[in-house]
Design an enzyme around this catalytic site. Sequence first.
Site, PDB file in Angstrom:
ATOM      1  N   TYR A 144      10.773 -29.420 -45.155  1.00  0.00           N
ATOM      2  CA  TYR A 144      11.686 -30.562 -45.047  1.00  0.00           C
ATOM      3  C   TYR A 144      12.542 -30.492 -43.784  1.00  0.00           C
ATOM      4  O   TYR A 144      13.064 -31.490 -43.323  1.00  0.00           O
ATOM      5  CB  TYR A 144      12.603 -30.650 -46.266  1.00  0.00           C
ATOM      6  CG  TYR A 144      11.824 -30.919 -47.526  1.00  0.00           C
ATOM      7  CD1 TYR A 144      11.597 -32.213 -47.955  1.00  0.00           C
ATOM      8  CD2 TYR A 144      11.262 -29.872 -48.246  1.00  0.00           C
ATOM      9  CE1 TYR A 144      10.854 -32.461 -49.086  1.00  0.00           C
ATOM     10  CE2 TYR A 144      10.518 -30.108 -49.381  1.00  0.00           C
ATOM     11  CZ  TYR A 144      10.311 -31.403 -49.789  1.00  0.00           C
ATOM     12  OH  TYR A 144       9.564 -31.650 -50.909  1.00  0.00           O
ATOM     13  N   LYS A 193       2.177 -20.110 -52.851  1.00  0.00           N
ATOM     14  CA  LYS A 193       0.791 -20.280 -52.393  1.00  0.00           C
ATOM     15  C   LYS A 193       0.527 -19.119 -51.435  1.00  0.00           C
ATOM     16  O   LYS A 193       0.193 -19.310 -50.253  1.00  0.00           O
ATOM     17  CB  LYS A 193       0.660 -21.661 -51.713  1.00  0.00           C
ATOM     18  CG  LYS A 193      -0.748 -22.070 -51.360  1.00  0.00           C
ATOM     19  CD  LYS A 193      -1.593 -22.485 -52.549  1.00  0.00           C
ATOM     20  CE  LYS A 193      -3.005 -22.799 -52.112  1.00  0.00           C
ATOM     21  NZ  LYS A 193      -3.980 -22.834 -53.209  1.00  0.00           N
ATOM     22  N   ASP A 249       9.744 -29.636 -55.566  1.00  0.00           N
ATOM     23  CA  ASP A 249       9.802 -31.099 -55.581  1.00  0.00           C
ATOM     24  C   ASP A 249       8.705 -31.637 -56.508  1.00  0.00           C
ATOM     25  O   ASP A 249       8.948 -32.486 -57.385  1.00  0.00           O
ATOM     26  CB  ASP A 249       9.583 -31.576 -54.127  1.00  0.00           C
ATOM     27  CG  ASP A 249       9.844 -33.051 -53.936  1.00  0.00           C
ATOM     28  OD1 ASP A 249      10.106 -33.736 -54.935  1.00  0.00           O
ATOM     29  OD2 ASP A 249       9.773 -33.517 -52.785  1.00  0.00           O
ATOM     30  N   ASP A 253       8.978 -32.658 -60.877  1.00  0.00           N
ATOM     31  CA  ASP A 253       8.615 -34.002 -61.338  1.00  0.00           C
ATOM     32  C   ASP A 253       7.546 -33.931 -62.425  1.00  0.00           C
ATOM     33  O   ASP A 253       7.584 -34.689 -63.397  1.00  0.00           O
ATOM     34  CB  ASP A 253       8.093 -34.863 -60.171  1.00  0.00           C
ATOM     35  CG  ASP A 253       9.226 -35.637 -59.503  1.00  0.00           C
ATOM     36  OD1 ASP A 253      10.403 -35.311 -59.768  1.00  0.00           O
ATOM     37  OD2 ASP A 253       8.942 -36.556 -58.727  1.00  0.00           O
TER      38      ASP A 253
END
Length: 360
Positions: A144, A193, A249, A253
């Site tokens: 980001y 990851k 993020d 959700d």
Amino acid sequence: MNKKIAILAGDGIGPEVMAQAIRVLDAVAAKFEHKFDYVEALVGGAAYDHYQNHLPQETIDVCKGADAVLFGSVGGPVELQHEAKWANCEAKSILALRKAFNFNINLRKMTLYPEIAALSPLRPDLLKDGLDIVVFRELVGDVYFGEHTLDEKNGERHAFDSGEYTESQIRSIAEYAFNVARTRKNRIISVDKANVMAMSKLWRQVVGEVAKQNPDVACSDMLVDNCAMQLVKNPAQFDIILTSNLFGDIISDEVSVLSGSVGMMPSASFSPSGLALYEPAGGSAPDIANKNIANPIAQILSASLMLAYSFNMLTEANAIDEAIKATIVAGFRTGDIATKLGNETVVGTKEFTDQVIARL
Ligand code: NAD
């Protein structure tokens, strides 16, 4: 205990669900002999009406002087987003607040009560014991804040993104998550990851070091692709998920839809200064504002998180959580969580809260 709470109710359903959370806090204060002082400040469209500014300095000062911030929600109807009052209202208020206080850790808590499991997109047999999952998302590192370019290279369109993590950014959230794990089931799944990304390799190393210093908490690693799959296959295995900004993020959700209504998910943002902000994960729901039909659970559970994590009032927070659970078990529902199965009584925002307070 005496505590000063900044109240930023905001727009839409914010003020009405906030009023209910304050009633619950007052009931807790009376029962457990605490004193909560509420200092109200304007934010979002409500602040714009008064100051032509979505986050005035007066509001920042009220937050600075408080022991914690209880936030409602901001924003106007989607069709009015072109008006100055509502244009980028969320970014100019809540995101600006996050920046002003350097909130670097976000927590979302999803509770699924077995009585309303029919609302979940998952199969009922996966949910027979309910779900209670906390997602920790790092907020200041990752892609980001990196470089993003979309250009042409060697005669074709080309895209480039960069991101970074420092060891102290990772350690800060990991230490917080391990402390919270002690108030829950002493279990953390750290999601990354690490088979591909350098940021994730560092994430795994640093979380591993913090885990070694906290041997009473069981910590394991999971790749994010597997985590996305496991959440729909066997969600009950998760208690705390600890992850980086981008994966958080997405995963938070995914977790939020498992409960069936956005009206039930509280969240918290923590800053290294010790100040924290608590708010419902959903928006200002202008379509249902001022009708006494909004679900107050996310706002009341935000107040519960504040008691637990800012004031260390674990018994009091648990009393609120149990009162909400008992209200659901007794069959009371706001419209958004009515399953239309079995014995249910659909009530308004205020009347649902009356039932919670009666069970405290
Ligand atoms: P929303 O979350 O406000 O609403 C989505 C749907 O969920 C609506 O149908 C709404 O009625 C329902 N809903 C939400 N909360 C509910 C509750 N407590 N009880 C019952 N039903 C509930 O999202 P949206 O419609 O995309 O956005 C509306 C406004 O909220 C926009 O201006 C947006 O920018 C803003 N927003 C603010 C925040 C925030 O304050 N942190 C977060 C997201 C969206």
